[in-house]
Design a protein around this motif. Sequence first.
Motif, PDB file in Angstrom:
ATOM      1  N   TRP A 108     -11.006   2.013   3.342  1.00  0.00           N
ATOM      2  CA  TRP A 108      -9.931   1.066   3.685  1.00  0.00           C
ATOM      3  C   TRP A 108      -8.587   1.765   3.481  1.00  0.00           C
ATOM      4  O   TRP A 108      -8.448   2.559   2.536  1.00  0.00           O
ATOM      5  CB  TRP A 108      -9.983  -0.182   2.781  1.00  0.00           C
ATOM      6  N   ASN A 141     -11.264   1.000   9.138  1.00  0.00           N
ATOM      7  CA  ASN A 141     -10.341  -0.133   9.012  1.00  0.00           C
ATOM      8  C   ASN A 141      -8.886   0.292   9.142  1.00  0.00           C
ATOM      9  O   ASN A 141      -7.998  -0.334   8.549  1.00  0.00           O
ATOM     10  CB  ASN A 141     -10.594  -0.865   7.687  1.00  0.00           C
ATOM     11  N   PRO A 272      -7.315  -5.583   7.389  1.00  0.00           N
ATOM     12  CA  PRO A 272      -6.977  -4.306   6.741  1.00  0.00           C
ATOM     13  C   PRO A 272      -5.489  -4.148   6.415  1.00  0.00           C
ATOM     14  O   PRO A 272      -5.125  -3.321   5.588  1.00  0.00           O
ATOM     15  CB  PRO A 272      -7.384  -3.246   7.773  1.00  0.00           C
TER      16      PRO A 272
END
Length: 280
Positions: A108, A141, A272
Motif C-alpha cells: 500500500w 494500490n 488507497p
Amino acid sequence: MVPVITLNDKTTIPQLGFGTYLVQPEETAAAVSSALEVGYRHIDTAQMYENEAGVGAAVAASGLPRDELYLTSKLSNAAHRPDDVRRTFGETLDRLRVDYLDLFLIHWPLPSRYDGDFVSTWKAMTELVADGRLRSAGVSNFEPGHLERIIGETGVAPAVNQIEAHPYFPNTAAREASLAHGIKVEAWGPLAQGAVLHDETIAKIAAAHGRAASQVVLRWHIQRGDIIFPKSMRPERMRENFALFDFVLTDREMATIDALDKGAIGRVGPNPGTFDWIPS
Ligand code: NAD
C-alpha cells in the motif's frame, strides 16, 4: 495453457495464478499444494498475510523446479523504511525457502504515513532487483498521482500495479494510468470477493456459454489483458477458476460486463488515498 505476459523489465509472468489473502497460516500449505496439483504455477502472497511459510512448505513439497514457479510477495505496511525493506525481504525469501523472488510489491502507498515518503521505499525495492535476489519490483494500490511521484523521482516504473478491479469497480483511472506508463495491471479481488457472483447479467452470459458465473468474470479480466489470481480453498473451484481458455466472450458481452461499473461504491476494499493501517 495459461498465457504469459511480458513485463516492462522483459521478464514474463503467467496471466493466471492463485491468491492467498485470508488463507489461514495453518491451512496454507494444503491449499497451495492443491492449487499446484490443479496446475497453478503463480502464487500471490504477502508479508501481512502471515502465510508465506505455508506457501514455502507447499513449494518445497511439490518438487517443482524453481524456474517453473512464479512467486509474488508484498512488503508489510510496517516495513516501508529502506532498512526494513531489505531486512524483511530477506525474511520473506527464508519463509518461502527460495533464493530469489519473482515479484515483490509495495503493498500500500500509505500516503499519510512515513512523512508521505514512499519514494525511498520504492528506491529500496528497485535496489533489490539490482542485487539479483529479486526479478521484478512493483507496487500495489498505487493511484495515478502515486505512480507519477515514484516514476518522476526515480525514473523507474514499476513492472506491475496490483489494484482492486472487477466488474463492479473496474478502477479505470488507476488502471489506465498504469497502462499508460507501460505498467501491467494485476486485478486483485477479481470476483469482488464473491460479490459479483450473483449478478443477473453475469448469470445470463454464463448460461449462454454453459459456464459458471465465476468463469465469465475471470474470462472478462483475461480478455482485458490483466493478470489475476482468484482465491478459493476448494479444489473444485480452483479447477473451475483455472478452466478459462476454451471459451471466448464476444465484444458485446465484454461491453455488457463493462457497463456493470458502479464507481467508488463498488469497491470491496479500502481507498488507497486514505488507507493508513499498519500492523503492530
Ligand atoms: P476474489 O475476488 O478472488 O474472491 C475470493 C472469494 O470468492 C473466495 O473467498 C471464494 O469464497 C469465492 N470464490 C472463488 N472462486 C469461486 C468460484 N469458482 N465459485 C464461487 N465462489 C468462488 O478475492 P481475493 O481473494 O480478495 O482476491 C484475490 C487475491 O488478490 C487475494 O487472494 C490476494 O492474493 C490478492 N489481494 C491483494 C490485495 C492487495 O491489497 N494487493 C487485496 C486483496 C486481495
